[in-house]
Write an enzyme that holds these catalytic residues in place. Structure first.
Site, PDB file in Angstrom:
ATOM      1  N   GLY A  16       0.796  -1.218   0.000  1.00 31.31           N
ATOM      2  CA  GLY A  16       0.000   0.000   0.000  1.00 31.31           C
ATOM      3  C   GLY A  16       0.832   1.273   0.000  1.00 31.31           C
ATOM      4  O   GLY A  16       1.841   1.396  -0.695  1.00 31.31           O
ATOM      5  N   VAL A  55       4.984  -2.009  15.629  1.00 33.57           N
ATOM      6  CA  VAL A  55       4.993  -0.763  16.396  1.00 33.57           C
ATOM      7  C   VAL A  55       4.239  -0.878  17.711  1.00 33.57           C
ATOM      8  O   VAL A  55       4.352   0.005  18.573  1.00 33.57           O
ATOM      9  CB  VAL A  55       4.437   0.415  15.567  1.00 33.57           C
ATOM     10  N   TYR A 143     -12.147   3.918  14.187  1.00 32.40           N
ATOM     11  CA  TYR A 143     -10.943   4.249  13.426  1.00 32.40           C
ATOM     12  C   TYR A 143     -10.704   5.754  13.443  1.00 32.40           C
ATOM     13  O   TYR A 143      -9.584   6.225  13.667  1.00 32.40           O
ATOM     14  CB  TYR A 143     -11.085   3.748  11.988  1.00 32.40           C
ATOM     15  N   THR A 178      -5.883   1.063  -2.142  1.00 35.93           N
ATOM     16  CA  THR A 178      -4.989   0.047  -1.597  1.00 35.93           C
ATOM     17  C   THR A 178      -5.819  -1.156  -1.151  1.00 35.93           C
ATOM     18  O   THR A 178      -7.050  -1.156  -1.255  1.00 35.93           O
ATOM     19  CB  THR A 178      -4.207   0.584  -0.381  1.00 35.93           C
TER      20      THR A 178
END
Length: 233
Positions: A16, A55, A143, A178
């Site tokens: 992406g 992460v 989100y 993507t």
């Protein structure tokens, strides 16, 4: 912040937008590009150095800052998106997962790499955000909350890192073509255009890059009585 001869670390670089960040960094003359992913074997772009980095794992983030101490630009691209609004997430699992990656992960990267960037002359953080930083609709409510938090983080880091000469740039955009948006019948930008504008803005010293028309329209609306986040549709 110039890409030529820079040393770039990109999180979520295996596909992406992250993969495109790696491609264009090489094309713009980066001396070295670290392509970070949870599974480094999934990074198949020639010319980059794949590295294992989740992460959300503090130990891996700290180790990366120790092992890759020549970094001058961190592109905080790693992120996840899960559909659904606030009331639907009754066990809070989606909210927690997205905040852990999209906010806490970005914060941990900034904490670990700020000293590295300072040592290397200041450098830059490029934080990949979203139009959802400003709009919270049921389809992507939780989100959006994670991206709102990441926007606040980015704005705070800009002030905290100013004294050490670190540029902090926020990238906002709408839907991008993507894997993340596959099957969604909405207007989409290409990763190539988004990354090109992001790097152009970074090199020009921009604090924010608004990478498509809808994002620019929404940002402009925020100071009006008809702010986009108030609209029903």
């Amino acid at each position: 912040m110039k890409l030529d001869q820079s040393v770039v670390l990109i999180t979520g670089a295996n596909r992406g937008i992250g993969l495109e960040f790696a491609r264009q960094a090489l094309a713009r003359g980066a001396r070295r590009v670290y392509a970070a992913a949870r599974d480094p074997a999934s990074v198949r772009l020639e010319g980059v150095m794949p590295l294992r980095l989740d992460v959300t794992d503090p130990a891996q983030v700290i180790a990366a800052a120790k092992d890759y101490g020549d970094v001058t630009l961190v592109v905080n691209n790693a992120g996840i998106a899960m559909p659904g609004g606030f009331l639907a997430d009754t066990d809070l699992s989606a909210t927690r997962r997205q905040l852990e990656t999209n906010f806490i992960g970005m914060l941990q990267m900034a904490q670990a790499f700020a000293p590295v960037l300072a040592k290397n002359g200041g450098g830059a953080l490029l934080n990949v955000l979203s139009i959802a930083s400003w709009i919270n609709r049921p389809v992507l409510g939780t989100y959006g909350a994670s991206k709102s938090a990441a926007w606040a983080l980015t704005n705070g880091l800009r002030h905290e890192l100013r004294e050490q000469g670190t540029q902090v740039t926020a990238l906002h955009m709408g839907f991008v073509d993507t894997d993340l948006t596959r099957g969604m019948e909405v207007p989409k930008s290409t990763p190539q255009d988004i990354v090109r504008l992001a790097y152009e803005g970074l090199e020009a010293g921009a604090m924010e890059v608004l990478a498509d028309d809808i994002t620019r329209q929404v940002k402009q609306s925020l100071s009006t009585p008809a702010a986009a986040y108030l609209a029903a549709v």
